[in-house]
Design a protein around this motif. Structure first.
Motif, mmCIF file in Angstrom:
data_model
loop_
_atom_site.group_PDB
_atom_site.id
_atom_site.type_symbol
_atom_site.label_atom_id
_atom_site.label_comp_id
_atom_site.label_asym_id
_atom_site.label_seq_id
_atom_site.Cartn_x
_atom_site.Cartn_y
_atom_site.Cartn_z
ATOM 1 N N GLY A 189 -2.334 -0.788 9.079
ATOM 2 C CA GLY A 189 -2.836 -1.674 7.983
ATOM 3 C C GLY A 189 -1.954 -1.712 6.730
ATOM 4 N N ASP A 190 -1.116 -0.786 6.966
ATOM 5 C CA ASP A 190 -0.186 -0.807 5.578
ATOM 6 C C ASP A 190 0.906 -1.701 5.420
ATOM 7 O OD1 ASP A 190 -0.944 1.811 4.245
ATOM 8 O OD2 ASP A 190 0.258 3.177 5.459
ATOM 9 N N ILE A 191 1.076 -2.231 4.339
ATOM 10 C CA ILE A 191 2.333 -2.977 3.891
ATOM 11 C C ILE A 191 3.416 -1.973 3.311
ATOM 12 C CG2 ILE A 191 3.110 -4.997 2.603
ATOM 13 C CD1 ILE A 191 0.291 -6.165 3.152
ATOM 14 N N VAL A 192 4.357 -1.827 3.822
ATOM 15 C CA VAL A 192 5.273 -0.681 3.121
ATOM 16 C C VAL A 192 6.363 -1.809 2.334
ATOM 17 C CG1 VAL A 192 6.949 1.087 3.596
ATOM 18 C CG2 VAL A 192 4.809 0.833 5.116
ATOM 19 N N SER A 193 6.574 -1.330 1.246
ATOM 20 C CA SER A 193 7.663 -1.606 0.370
ATOM 21 C C SER A 193 8.817 -0.871 0.232
ATOM 22 C CB SER A 193 7.426 -2.388 -0.855
ATOM 23 O OG SER A 193 6.884 -1.143 -1.561
ATOM 24 N N VAL A 194 10.117 -1.331 0.409
ATOM 25 C CA VAL A 194 11.316 -0.494 0.516
ATOM 26 C C VAL A 194 12.225 -0.794 -0.746
ATOM 27 C CG1 VAL A 194 13.452 0.403 1.640
ATOM 28 C CG2 VAL A 194 11.276 0.111 3.066
ATOM 29 N N ALA A 195 12.679 -0.121 -1.715
ATOM 30 C CA ALA A 195 13.398 -0.632 -2.833
ATOM 31 C C ALA A 195 14.750 -0.786 -2.481
ATOM 32 C CB ALA A 195 13.197 0.407 -4.087
ATOM 33 N N LEU A 196 15.453 -1.815 -2.748
ATOM 34 C CA LEU A 196 16.986 -1.718 -2.529
ATOM 35 C C LEU A 196 17.398 -2.236 -3.939
ATOM 36 C CD1 LEU A 196 17.735 -3.081 0.917
ATOM 37 C CD2 LEU A 196 17.971 -0.508 -0.081
ATOM 38 N N HIS A 197 17.121 -1.728 -5.016
ATOM 39 C CA HIS A 197 17.910 -2.092 -6.338
ATOM 40 C C HIS A 197 19.092 -1.224 -6.499
ATOM 41 C CE1 HIS A 197 14.090 -4.079 -6.276
ATOM 42 N NE2 HIS A 197 13.368 -2.980 -6.303
ATOM 43 N N GLN A 198 19.551 -1.458 -8.001
ATOM 44 C CA GLN A 198 20.747 -1.048 -8.551
ATOM 45 C C GLN A 198 20.444 0.670 -8.604
ATOM 46 O OE1 GLN A 198 22.708 -2.593 -11.938
ATOM 47 N NE2 GLN A 198 24.417 -1.443 -11.468
ATOM 48 N N VAL A 245 16.803 2.943 -1.615
ATOM 49 C CA VAL A 245 16.589 3.974 -0.366
ATOM 50 C C VAL A 245 17.824 3.973 0.260
ATOM 51 C CG1 VAL A 245 15.504 4.189 1.816
ATOM 52 C CG2 VAL A 245 14.023 3.655 -0.411
ATOM 53 N N SER A 246 18.596 5.041 0.991
ATOM 54 C CA SER A 246 19.435 5.027 1.769
ATOM 55 C C SER A 246 19.248 4.065 2.862
ATOM 56 C CB SER A 246 19.698 6.368 2.283
ATOM 57 O OG SER A 246 20.630 6.152 3.460
ATOM 58 N N LEU A 247 20.167 3.064 3.212
ATOM 59 C CA LEU A 247 20.287 2.233 4.276
ATOM 60 C C LEU A 247 20.190 2.964 5.837
ATOM 61 C CD1 LEU A 247 22.218 -0.731 3.000
ATOM 62 C CD2 LEU A 247 19.945 -0.781 3.641
ATOM 63 N N LYS A 248 20.904 4.105 5.524
ATOM 64 C CA LYS A 248 20.922 4.874 6.904
ATOM 65 C C LYS A 248 19.569 5.356 7.332
ATOM 66 C CE LYS A 248 23.186 8.774 9.093
ATOM 67 N NZ LYS A 248 24.200 9.968 8.815
ATOM 68 N N SER A 294 0.791 -1.138 0.123
ATOM 69 C CA SER A 294 0.019 -0.018 0.002
ATOM 70 C C SER A 294 0.934 1.133 0.100
ATOM 71 C CB SER A 294 -0.870 -0.129 1.275
ATOM 72 O OG SER A 294 -0.331 -0.380 2.388
ATOM 73 N N ILE A 295 2.085 1.038 0.321
ATOM 74 C CA ILE A 295 3.026 2.095 0.254
ATOM 75 C C ILE A 295 4.452 1.626 -0.288
ATOM 76 C CG2 ILE A 295 4.426 3.839 2.118
ATOM 77 C CD1 ILE A 295 1.538 4.532 2.003
ATOM 78 N N LYS A 296 4.981 2.641 -1.131
ATOM 79 C CA LYS A 296 6.176 2.151 -1.998
ATOM 80 C C LYS A 296 7.021 3.279 -1.768
ATOM 81 C CE LYS A 296 3.643 -0.587 -5.687
ATOM 82 N NZ LYS A 296 2.371 -0.321 -4.930
ATOM 83 N N TRP A 297 8.141 2.903 -0.969
ATOM 84 C CA TRP A 297 9.471 4.012 -0.938
ATOM 85 C C TRP A 297 10.460 3.507 -1.616
ATOM 86 C CZ3 TRP A 297 12.465 4.281 4.481
ATOM 87 C CH2 TRP A 297 13.344 5.192 4.370
ATOM 88 N N THR A 298 10.653 4.414 -2.651
ATOM 89 C CA THR A 298 11.665 4.226 -3.643
ATOM 90 C C THR A 298 13.048 4.969 -3.394
ATOM 91 O OG1 THR A 298 10.585 5.579 -5.161
ATOM 92 C CG2 THR A 298 10.190 3.356 -5.255
ATOM 93 N N ALA A 299 12.626 6.362 -2.934
ATOM 94 C CA ALA A 299 13.902 7.367 -2.860
ATOM 95 C C ALA A 299 13.387 8.448 -2.074
ATOM 96 C CB ALA A 299 14.253 7.724 -4.042
ATOM 97 N N GLY A 300 14.081 9.319 -1.382
ATOM 98 C CA GLY A 300 13.653 10.575 -0.778
ATOM 99 C C GLY A 300 13.167 10.369 0.580
ATOM 100 N N ASP A 301 12.386 11.128 1.282
ATOM 101 C CA ASP A 301 12.128 11.177 2.696
ATOM 102 C C ASP A 301 11.214 9.769 2.859
ATOM 103 O OD1 ASP A 301 13.488 13.419 2.792
ATOM 104 O OD2 ASP A 301 11.665 14.869 2.272
ATOM 105 N N PRO A 302 11.231 9.535 3.874
ATOM 106 C CA PRO A 302 10.408 8.382 4.518
ATOM 107 C C PRO A 302 8.912 8.676 4.254
ATOM 108 C CG PRO A 302 11.965 8.701 6.162
ATOM 109 C CD PRO A 302 12.141 9.850 5.039
ATOM 110 N N PRO A 303 8.082 7.689 3.997
ATOM 111 C CA PRO A 303 6.679 7.939 3.789
ATOM 112 C C PRO A 303 5.929 8.050 5.139
ATOM 113 C CG PRO A 303 7.311 5.542 3.525
ATOM 114 C CD PRO A 303 8.638 6.171 3.709
ATOM 115 N N THR A 304 4.685 8.576 5.019
ATOM 116 C CA THR A 304 3.929 8.665 6.141
ATOM 117 C C THR A 304 2.936 7.493 6.147
ATOM 118 O OG1 THR A 304 3.701 10.954 6.098
ATOM 119 C CG2 THR A 304 1.892 9.764 7.389
ATOM 120 N N ILE A 305 2.978 6.603 7.187
ATOM 121 C CA ILE A 305 2.258 5.208 7.407
ATOM 122 C C ILE A 305 0.960 5.496 8.473
ATOM 123 C CG2 ILE A 305 4.233 3.997 6.667
ATOM 124 C CD1 ILE A 305 4.693 3.346 9.618
ATOM 125 N N GLN A 306 0.108 4.428 8.036
ATOM 126 C CA GLN A 306 -0.982 4.360 8.821
ATOM 127 C C GLN A 306 -1.387 2.914 9.022
ATOM 128 O OE1 GLN A 306 -4.469 6.167 7.063
ATOM 129 N NE2 GLN A 306 -4.215 4.988 5.043
#
Length: 216
Positions: A171-180, A184-187, A157-169
């Motif tokens: 029931g959300d399933i958040v996906s974080v991209a770690l592709h070439q 997303v910054s691991l920090k 329901s939430i896709k984080w691919t770059a930039g600032d962290p998303p706002t969540i609520q």
């Protein structure tokens, strides 16, 4: 006579336990009653990470990862390139799923999913319980193929691919991209993990905690 009754009761008791465990096992595989894609729950927030690229930085992140662990969706090619990190994931008993390729690739190569499942099974000793494509698109033929393999399809329901962290609520399933190229910054990811009370995908979907199975 009493001894026979006692033996009969024991047999019935064992049989009932077997039936109950079988029903629970079946329900784990058949989260949906038809080939549907899970995108959101009702009871908590689950963090998932789509991992297809990274070595030293990912190794450090996995080494320092603390519970509650995210659900890692692992790319088949990445697994074969990163045996030592996969070993560490298994040692820490971090929950994993299978990350597929772009959805169009499955239309061009009908045997691709089977090959990816075989790679996952070779690494972890089991068929994956969770699966998603890299672009979160599931063509109908692919849906049926995943369903026939007794694997649950999970989008987000939430896709984080770059930039600032998303706002969540809730029931959300958040996906974080770690592709070439999309990453997303691991920090920032580590800070995001520490500021939110994430739970397992089973708890978000069903509202109950499960005991994680140890990998062989």
């Amino acid at each position: 006579m009493k001894k026979r009754i006692l033996i009969t009761l024991i047999i019935v008791f064992v049989f009932l336990i077997f039936i109950q465990q079988k029903e629970q096992w079946t329900s784990v595989f058949r989260v949906t009653e038809q080939p549907d894609v899970l995108m959101k729950g009702n009871h908590g927030v689950t963090l998932t990470v789509d991992l297809s690229f990274g070595r030293e930085d990912v190794d450090d992140w996995i080494t320092n990862l603390e519970k509650p662990y995210p659900l890692l969706f692992l790319d088949a090619d990445w697994m074969e390139r990163s045996p030592l990190i996969v070993k560490k994931i298994k040692e820490k008993n971090i929950p994993v799923g299978l990350l597929g390729q772009e959805s169009k690739n499955y239309e061009e190569n009908l045997g691709l999913l089977k090959k990816e499942i075989e790679i996952f099974q070779s690494e972890f000793g089991v068929v994956p319980l969770w699966y998603r494509t890299k672009d979160n698109i599931f063509p109908e033929p692919l849906k049926q193929q995943v369903w026939d393999s007794k694997i649950n399809m999970v989008s987000s329901s939430i896709k984080w691919t770059a930039g600032d962290p998303p706002t969540i609520q809730k029931g959300d399933i958040v996906s974080v991209a770690l592709h070439q190229k999309t990453r997303v910054s691991l920090k920032e990811l580590t800070a995001f993990q520490k500021t939110h009370p994430f739970v397992s995908i089973e708890e978000t979907l069903f509202g109950y905690k499960t005991q994680t199975k140890t990998f062989p």
